[in-house]
Design a protein around this motif. Structure first.
Motif: not given
Length: 120
Positions: A31, A35, A39
């Motif tokens: 990705d 991600s 986060v």
């Protein structure tokens, strides 16, 4: 240290278990750091939420310090006007220790009840 029960479960897996484990095993999706960015954004928001109230209290106390001192200085001369009989409370009006303990227990029971109701 692994539990013996978990080790036994790993050793007794049959063909169906192995087939299901291989079917649900997948490589992570690439990705391009999306991600990690999400986060870090969530962690930053958590820290902002944790720090917002204490910082607001400190800033509010800093702004309220001078007016509070002025209010206290304005009310101090009023203490000289009030008769001593009104300023001192008779002993019978003070709460007894048993009443304070009972009130504390009732407060703790109420808070516990609210926590229990909140969880259900």
């Amino acid at each position: 240290m692994k539990s013996k029960i978990i080790n036994m479960a790993d050793k007794t897996s049959d063909a169906v278990d192995r087939l299901l484990a291989s079917a649900f095993h997948a490589e992570p999706i690439a990705d391009d750091g999306f991600s990690a960015k999400i986060v870090s954004t969530i962690r930053r928001r958590i820290w902002v939420n944790r720090l917002a109230l204490p910082v607001a209290v400190v800033v509010g106390a800093a702004f309220a310090f001078k007016p509070a001192l002025q209010l206290i200085n304005a009310l101090l001369p009023l203490l000289n006007v009030v008769p001593v009989e009104l300023a001192s409370a008779p002993i019978q009006f003070l709460p007894q220790v048993q009443l304070i303990v009972l009130g504390g227990m009732a407060f703790a029971a109420g808070i516990t009840l609210l926590k229990i109701l909140e969880e259900t």
